[in-house]
Write an enzyme that holds these catalytic residues in place. Structure first.
Site, short mmCIF file in Angstrom:
data_model
loop_
_atom_site.label_atom_id
_atom_site.label_comp_id
_atom_site.label_asym_id
_atom_site.label_seq_id
_atom_site.Cartn_x
_atom_site.Cartn_y
_atom_site.Cartn_z
N HIS A 184 3.50 6.70 -6.91
CA HIS A 184 2.80 7.92 -7.34
C HIS A 184 3.73 9.13 -7.22
CE1 HIS A 184 -1.44 10.02 -7.13
NE2 HIS A 184 -0.84 10.21 -8.28
N HIS B 71 0.84 -1.21 0.00
CA HIS B 71 0.00 0.00 0.00
C HIS B 71 0.87 1.26 0.00
CE1 HIS B 71 -3.67 2.34 1.22
NE2 HIS B 71 -2.74 3.14 1.70
N GLU B 72 1.79 1.32 0.95
CA GLU B 72 2.64 2.52 1.04
C GLU B 72 3.54 2.65 -0.17
OE1 GLU B 72 1.74 4.66 3.03
OE2 GLU B 72 0.53 3.36 4.30
N HIS C 38 1.73 4.37 -2.94
CA HIS C 38 1.83 5.83 -2.79
C HIS C 38 3.20 6.31 -3.27
CE1 HIS C 38 -1.84 6.80 -0.71
NE2 HIS C 38 -1.57 6.08 0.37
#
Length: 677
Positions: free
Chosen positions: A474, A467-468, A471
């Site tokens: 991105h 998940h991290e 990010h």
């Protein structure tokens, strides 16, 4: 002048952490604020007619050094804080609020911005420039530029007070987390706990000069105990301690802070002409209004609640049959869920953990990023780090060009807040023809290696890392001109798409085969375990969905109505949870007083965005599944239209460009097992 006020003469211009002293921060901030004010003055007093370049663009590139100092300081305040840093934060936050207000309430500067805004059709602006202009104009109008003088000064007071209250809120939660210890001296009280968790608890006790074992409220300590410890009374003690953080009526109590934050946010929104704080916030989100958010959450609630109630009833029956538990309590949930999951799927985290050695999972997520986006990750030791646990990487593309610098910080320690997050030490932007690359960091709290075992992750921790890292991608793959539109600078209910979509690869055989090998034997994770992971992915999904909806509704209850009549934080919260409650209430506990996402982080009126982004991520991943999870064409589209674009266009426009259509909730509901596939 401190080291922080000069351009960093380091490899890749990375932060010189080891050379920065605590006493450097305050003078550095004061100097950088002074310099940034001078830059603003130059823009404001420019005798030339306002243009996009001399006003809007100049504004976006101003205060660069102040931004870098802020990112270093406030990231360390979360990941490596101490009393001195916290004290400086209390001094600096109001200064930054004041500086921010000095800009947005500067009438002459606003006149220039408004002139460009009113004449935008006469400039030949790109899509990105139009977005930046719109964002800058709204940055002024949504922060009081159109207010009369007396209301402007009240706005300044509110912003100053809010910055201090939010910091205090976070400090209290961290202090409460660090203050609690469950000291166990009788080994029988550890019955049920896996060997790795016992060893970690023993090492923790040793480190503090104590006999026996220590359990704390840090997640790697707390969660295994709540999941596996047979001693129900000790689980109860630990659960109540966790739920009572900053809710004890002492000097670390957050009830008054919560009430003040909610009331000041409401007053601020009213000053600016909005009905509530939620109306103000959601104007700049994909959802647009609190009514739309409530509708979205209630529609999900309608689908999830029946499933959640059936799951809960089954769990109650299971606990009663197994141990004669008459009333299932919050401290029983994880324990009996894990036992039921083992019974249904013959699968438990302890069985999986040997296949998820931290280093292997890191290599795995890198390998997936390489296959999807042609990225290479090389660990380097030539740049400074703020703690010895931090890992540092150079990220390059297939031609060897620098894409990003990447920091990873995985283990808990006293100066680090709980949870997991991604952050930026330097954004990406293009200036004077040069594409200046970003410095990205992820911070987690995983189980540390012990004397006998490396760091072995639970499956939940594996998905957290993915998940991290989503990010982080991105941020790393950002390719925009302006820093304020770069990377994760997107609408808040869009920001979770890249992170949540990457979690899907954790369940795919082709991806797991890249990294899920036994830490001792090197054996690949057996196919039957992969099948069980996939089969159990929807286990208790109704209850999980209900939980997320309850947090979203609690957030809205604080921010989408007038909070001035609220006198009891607990009573208010109790009412907000009415429709989503499964477990009996615990009188000593209150969630709001430690709900850092909405009272300290940036999620106020935005907690719903996790579920909103799940709709996007399930829909997006369905596209990958149709073509193949490593399909280069779909990955390229995701990179070109989502990951690289930051906030340069409306997110729905970007999403449709990637997917070819608007997202539908059906993919999420199917994946969650809430409707038939």
């Amino acid at each position: 002048m401190t080291i922080l006020n000069t351009p960093f003469n380091t490899l890749y211009q990375t932060a010189p952490f080891s050379k920065i002293k605590n006493e450097d921060y305050l003078p550095a901030f004061l100097e950088a604020i002074k310099d940034a004010k001078a830059e603003i003055e130059t823009i404001t007093t420019n005798p030339e007619t306002p243009t996009f370049e001399n006003t809007i663009e100049a504004l976006d590139f101003s205060g660069e050094q102040l931004d870098r100092i802020s990112s270093i300081f406030f990231n360390l305040n979360s990941a490596e804080t101490n009393d001195t840093i916290q004290k400086i934060a209390q001094e600096v936050s109001p200064l930054l609020s004041e500086f921010s207000n000095d800009i947005t309430l500067n009438e002459d500067l606003f006149k220039r911005v408004k002139t460009v805004y009113d004449n935008k059709d006469s400039f030949k602006l790109t899509t990105e420039q139009k977005t930046l202009l719109d964002k800058k104009y709204k940055g002024f109008s949504r922060n009081g530029a159109n207010l009369p003088e007396n209301k402007k000064s009240r706005l300044r007071e509110i912003d100053k007070k809010l910055s201090q209250l939010k910091l205090k809120f976070g400090e209290n939660v961290l202090a409460e987390t660090n203050a609690y210890e469950l000291h166990i001296t009788n080994e029988a009280d550890l019955s049920g706990l896996p060997e790795g968790a016992k060893e970690a608890a023993q090492q923790l006790a040793e480190a503090k000069g104590k006999e026996g074992w220590l359990i704390t409220l840090d997640y790697p300590s707390y969660i295994p105990f709540m999941t596996y410890a047979d001693n129900r009374e000790l689980r109860k003690e630990l659960a109540i301690a966790a739920g009572a953080k900053a809710f004890k009526g002492d000097k670390l109590d957050n009830q008054e802070n919560v009430l003040q934050i909610a009331k000041l946010r409401h007053e601020r929104a009213n000053l600016l002409g909005y009905k509530t704080h939620a109306h103000f916030v959601l104007e700049e989100r994909m959802a647009k209004t609190p009514e739309k958010v409530k509708q979205f959450l209630n529609e999900l609630l309608e689908k999830a609640k029946p499933a959640a109630e059936i799951e809960f009833k089954n769990l109650e029956d299971f606990a009663k049959d197994l141990d004669g538990i008459e009333t299932l309590q919050k401290w029983d949930g994880s324990y009996y869920s894990e036992k039921l999951k083992q019974k249904l799927y013959s699968l438990d985290d302890e069985q999986l953990k040997p296949y998820f050695k931290l280093e292997n999972v890191i290599d795995g997520v890198f390998a997936i990023a390489e296959r999807l986006y042609d990225l290479k990750f090389e660990e380097i030791d030539t740049i400074d780090k703020y703690h010895e646990d931090v890992l540092t990487y150079k990220v390059t593309d297939s031609q060897g060009n620098l894409v990003s610098i990447f920091y990873a910080d995985f283990f808990p320690r006293p100066g680090k807040r709980n949870g997991a997050w991604m952050t930026v030490y330097k954004p990406q932007y293009i200036k004077n023809g040069e594409n200046s690359r970003p410095h990205i960091s992820i911070v987690c709290n995983f189980t540390k290696p012990t004397k006998s075992k490396p760091s072995l992750l639970t499956f939940n921790e594996v998905t957290t890392l993915f998940h991290e890292f989503g990010h982080a991608l991105h941020g790393m793959l950002a390719n925009t001109t302006y820093p304020s539109l770069s990377g994760t600078s997107v609408f808040w209910d869009f920001v979770e798409l890249p992170s949540q979509v990457l979690e899907n690869w954790c369940y795919e055989k082709e991806a797991l085969e890249l990294f899920a090998t036994h830490y001792e034997t090197g054996e690949l994770i057996p196919m039957e375990l992969i099948e069980k992971i996939k089969a159990s992915a929807t286990f208790h999904e109704g209850m999980q969905t209900l939980r997320q909806i309850s947090f979203g509704l609690l957030d809205l209850s604080w921010h989408s109505q007038n909070p001035n009549a609220i006198t009891s934080v607990k009573a208010h919260e109790h009412k907000a949870f009415e429709n989503t409650k499964l477990y009996p209430d615990v009188a000593e506990n209150c969630m709001s007083t430690s709900f850092s996402h909405i009272f300290q982080g940036g999620y106020s009126s935005g907690y719903y965005s996790y579920k909103w982004a799940e709709v996007l991520d399930a829909d997006a991943f369905e596209y990958f599944l149709e073509q193949g999870v490593f399909d280069k064409n779909v990955a390229q589209k995701f990179k070109d239209h989502i990951l690289s674009q930051g906030g340069i266009e409306d997110p729905m426009t970007l999403y449709k460009r990637f997917r070819g259509k608007e997202p539908q909730p059906d993919a999420l509901l199917k994946r969650a097992g809430l409707i038939e596939k």
